[in-house]
Design an enzyme around this catalytic site. Structure first.
Site, PDB file in Angstrom:
ATOM      1  N   SER A 129       1.912  -2.192 -10.598  1.00  0.00           N
ATOM      2  CA  SER A 129       2.039  -0.968 -10.780  1.00  0.00           C
ATOM      3  C   SER A 129       3.037  -1.068 -12.088  1.00  0.00           C
ATOM      4  O   SER A 129       2.876  -2.351 -12.546  1.00  0.00           O
ATOM      5  CB  SER A 129       3.327  -0.558  -9.765  1.00  0.00           C
ATOM      6  N   LYS A 184       3.116  -0.508  -1.844  1.00  0.00           N
ATOM      7  CA  LYS A 184       2.942  -0.424  -3.422  1.00  0.00           C
ATOM      8  C   LYS A 184       2.732   1.588  -3.191  1.00  0.00           C
ATOM      9  O   LYS A 184       3.267   1.852  -4.324  1.00  0.00           O
ATOM     10  CB  LYS A 184       1.474  -0.722  -3.840  1.00  0.00           C
TER      11      LYS A 184
END
Ligand code: 2AM
Length: 482
Positions: A129, A184
């Site tokens: 990310s 995630k």
């Protein structure tokens, strides 16, 4: 002699930036892309003068890699990942490593870890990310999968990841199976919640009569408080941003949200696991409702509601909103960690929650000092059952509670929707209730369907059925099902 430390397939922007980041940290990277002209463009462009090794076939690509080979995929999630796995696997040997750094669904990752494991290959699914900037200068990296692969990947991933102030990398081992992509996914769900909470705050401030300039200043000031975070920072900048004609750009943007699905995946999994992830789910629905723009425009003309009353003294209201935002955010993260705790238990991952908080502390979209506070809570108690029960957060909730309630009272009074903040408060009040009305619910289920109930004055696990009407008999539904 093969000389590349790692190979990366997929030269879209994330892939290119990760390659350059690895190169800057002294690693030699071999690259390949389906459209091979992109390899040439990359070598002539961003990678010019670097040690990057361009390859134009899978054979050439694999041959460029040192052993154990480390193959990283940065390609479109879904079938494309399986296609590339099928292409590289015949050229790999036992102990080689395949890493999927894309946005794959964790169940796909789970399956790939197993399938490659049967061939003696080590598969990792790694959440990444931080967008393009992060990929280039330090993303948050969440690797999970075959534990034997971690030692060989760790030096590269920790070198290129974001770092917190003391230099600790925002990358650590997440756990087995699909856990890296799962974490995630939850990160993205939390991102949905954080964004929606900020939007509700903005909506209420606007209803109270604040101008964009005032709001930009308020968010800037909040960014010097416990709310300091990337999303608050960019909100202040967005609200201050002027279009070419001098007006505020934000006022010209269509109020219909897009989404790519990771928030929805998080909510779906919460439903599967039976965990009350109310805030993130409301954030997903809030996007869905916003997307019904035409319906809303029609309904706005016919459905009545109260009108907001601009406030003369906004200071107190703004402070109550800050408290509402903070308290709701605590609830959202508490719910997110509840979900991960249950996933860890049911899927057998043994997740390290402190490490997860640290991975999200820097580099990613939800980065904030708040995550540092969460990390500290797990440092104080590794098996902390719920964030809300940690002393720091308990105190924070105590301090924010009255502002939270009064801000939401205004939202109800004015008819300004604040679905995430409201659901957060309902959750908080439910979680701290030692008695909920589910006694009546169980009675109804037993009444109409003989579903049985447990009693407060009897040990758990003993089930009772009542013949409520005197005509239904005393046979319970479990008896029918047996
Ligand atoms: P491309 O440059 O050849 O399109 C992100 O889209 C990355 O995934 C790119 O490297 C892209 O390769 C790759 N990709 C997307 N769809 C693909 C497919 N069907 N087969 C192979 N690679 C694909």
């Amino acid at each position: 002699m093969p000389k590349a430390d790692i190979g990366l397939i997929g030269l879209a922007v994330m892939g290119q930036n990760l390659v350059m980041n690895m190169n800057d940290h002294g690693f030699t990277v071999a690259v390949y892309n389906r459209t091979t002209s992109k390899v040439d463009e990359f070598l002539a462009g961003p990678a010019k003068g670097s040690k990057v090794v361009g390859t134009r076939s899978i054979e050439e690509f694999v041959a460029a890699l040192k052993k154990p080979r480390r193959v990283m995929l940065m390609v479109k999630a879904g079938e494309v990942v399986d296609q590339f796995i099928a292409q590289v696997v015949p050229h790999l040997e036992k102990g080689d490593i395949v890493i999927d750094g894309g946005n794959s669904l964790y169940t796909d990752t789970q399956r790939r870890v197993e399938e490659l494991g049967k061939k003696g290959l080590l598969f990792l699914g790694s959440g990444i990310s931080g967008g393009e900037e992060g990929a280039r200068h330090g993303p948050s990296i969440m690797p999970g999968g075959a534990p034997e692969a971690w030692a060989a990947v760790k030096p590269i991933f920790q070198a290129i990841s974001a770092k917190v102030e003391d230099g600790t990398p925002c990358c650590d081992w997440v756990g087995k199976g699909g856990s890296g992509h799962y974490v995630k996914m939850v990160h993205n769900g939390i991102e949905y919640g954080d964004i929606q909470l900020i939007c509700e705050t903005y909506h209420l401030m606007r209803a109270a009569g604040c101008s964009n300039t005032e709001m930009a200043e308020i968010f800037s000031a909040w960014n010097r408080s416990e709310l300091l975070s990337y999303l608050i920072e960019i909100t202040a900048k967005i609200l201050a941003y002027k279009d070419t004609d001098g007006s505020h750009l934000v006022d010209h943007i269509l109020d219909a949200a897009g989404q790519k699905g990771t928030g929805k995946w998080t909510s779906i999994d919460a439903l599967e696991l039976g965990m009350p992830l109310t805030l993130i789910s409301e954030a997903v629905y809030a996007r869905c409702l916003s997307a019904l723009k035409e319906d809303r425009v029609t309904a706005a003309k016919v459905l009545p509601g109260p009108a907001p009353k601009p406030l003369k003294d906004r200071k107190e209201f703004v402070e109550s909103l800050r408290q509402a935002l903070y308290a709701s955010k605590i609830v959202s993260y508490a719910q997110g960690f509840m979900l991960m705790r249950e996933a860890s238990r049911q899927y057998g991952w043994d997740l390290n929650f402190g490490a997860i908080a640290l991975m999200w502390r820097g580099g990613c979209i939800i980065r904030s000092i708040f995550l540092g506070d969460i990390k500290k809570a797990f440092d104080r108690k590794k098996d902390l059952h719920n964030l809300l029960l940690d002393d720091f957060f308990k105190k924070a909730m105590t301090g924010a509670q009255s502002g939270w309630r009064s801000a939401l009272a205004r939202s109800l009074e004015w008819g300004i929707p604040a679905p995430c903040m409201t659901s957060a408060l309902a959750f908080y009040d439910g979680y701290r209730s030692d008695r909920l009305p589910a006694n009546l619910l169980q009675a109804q289920r037993d009444y109409f369907g003989a579903h049985t109930y447990e009693r407060l004055d009897k040990p758990r696990g003993q089930f009772f059925h009542t013949n409520w009407t005197g005509t239904g008999g005393s046979v319970s539904s479990t008896t029918y099902n047996a």
